[in-house]
Design an enzyme around this catalytic site. Structure first.
Site, PDB file in Angstrom:
ATOM      1  CB  THR A   6      -0.922   0.013   1.234  1.00  0.00           C
ATOM      2  OG1 THR A   6      -1.755  -1.155   1.201  1.00  0.00           O
ATOM      3  CG2 THR A   6      -1.811   1.247   1.229  1.00  0.00           C
TER       4      THR A   6
ATOM      5  CE  LYS B 147      -5.522  -1.483   1.805  1.00  0.00           C
ATOM      6  NZ  LYS B 147      -4.183  -2.086   1.695  1.00  0.00           N
TER       7      LYS B 147
ATOM      8  CE  LYS C 267       1.913   2.079   4.037  1.00  0.00           C
ATOM      9  NZ  LYS C 267       2.258   0.715   3.610  1.00  0.00           N
TER      10      LYS C 267
END
Length: 292
Positions: free
Chosen positions: A92, A167, A242
């Site tokens: 990611t 995402k 994050k």
């Protein structure tokens, strides 16, 4: 069957590599952490001393790393115009980072997909991850048989970077869901509502979500949820933070006002700053309970 270099054999990458081995592929893996290397070797991965050596005979290179800078360093170390390969990044990272990497890889004569995942450690082990994939359609079709081994849902989301885009959006939704679920559960507790009754109603009503039906932040109602294991993470709070930071950066870049996303990002930042980053992100319910 392909020879695959799998760079990053941690909590997510290790099980994904093991599933490729189980499907009959040769997997040459590398990780800087000895424990991760040992686990991967036990599952049949050929553990190699360097990322470059792992990729030497591989047609496909899969990276599963903590951030975009590390992904870039690994790809730089492997990329060669004399050895075109398919690069699949399941990390990611930022949308802009994915697009920059794709440009570099294609200019060197190789192919690149950004393919971040959802489903946590349990999904990685079970081969039931959701892949959200950005890149050319023909490259997606080339990679799909491998992704199908590691995931239950594999979706082509369009151009390079769109996997990372969806995402970021998905995890912003998930963070908001987990927080509001925690608030509702704590409100129910203080009103004298039993957890099981709450679950039985809400999981069958309009308030249902993955955060409740799979990741319920109270023990016993969903036996496999992290709440039954003192919030040992399926997806750690630090990783949620994050992802929220990436979502907030994308929101700023696109001038998108994400009011609830900002609130979620701040709450998880506070939670991690208080030393809880190693707990499952559903442990945010403990913070809600502490607040008056």
């Amino acid at each position: 069957m392909s020879t695959i270099a799998f760079i990053g054999l941690g909590n997510m990458g290790g099980p994904m590599a093991a599933n490729l081995v189980a499907a009959g592929h040769t997997v040459n893996g590398f990780d800087v952490v000895e424990e991760a290397r040992d686990r991967a070797a036990a599952s049949g991965v050929n553990v190699i001393d360097t990322a470059e050596a792992a990729a030497q005979d591989a047609e496909v290179v899969i990276t599963s790393l903590p951030n975009g800078a590390l992904v870039g360093q690994v790809i730089d170390s492997i990329l060669s115009a004399d050895a075109p390969r398919l690069f699949i990044d399941v990390s990611t990272i930022a949308v802009a980072e994915a697009r920059d990497l794709a440009q570099k890889v294609t200019q060197a004569g190789s192919r690149f997909l950004d393919a971040p995942v959802s489903g946590g450690i349990a999904g990685a082990a079970a081969g039931t991850l959701a892949f959200m994939v950005g890149g050319p359609a023909e490259t997606f079709e080339e990679a799909k048989p491998l992704l199908d081994i590691m995931g239950r849902s594999v979706t082509h989301c369009g151009d390079t970077g769109n996997g990372q885009a969806v995402k970021a959006c998905n995890n912003m939704i998930l963070a908001v869901h987990q927080i509001v679920l925690a608030e509702a559960l704590v409100l129910g507790e203080r009103l004298g509502l039993d957890h099981q009754a709450f679950f039985d109603v809400v999981s069958n009503a309009t308030g249902n979500s993955w955060a409740l039906s799979v990741n319920a932040p109270v023990p016993e109602v969903v036996p496999t949820s992290p709440a039954n294991r003192d919030f040992t993470p399926g997806f750690a709070a630090a990783l949620m933070l994050k992802d929220l930071k990436l979502a907030m950066a994308a929101a700023e870049d696109t001038a998108t006002d994400t009011v609830l996303g900002k609130i979620a990002a701040q709450q998880y930042a506070d939670f991690v700053d208080e030393g809880h980053g190693g707990l499952d992100f559903s442990a945010i319910i403990n913070e809600v309970r502490r607040r008056e």
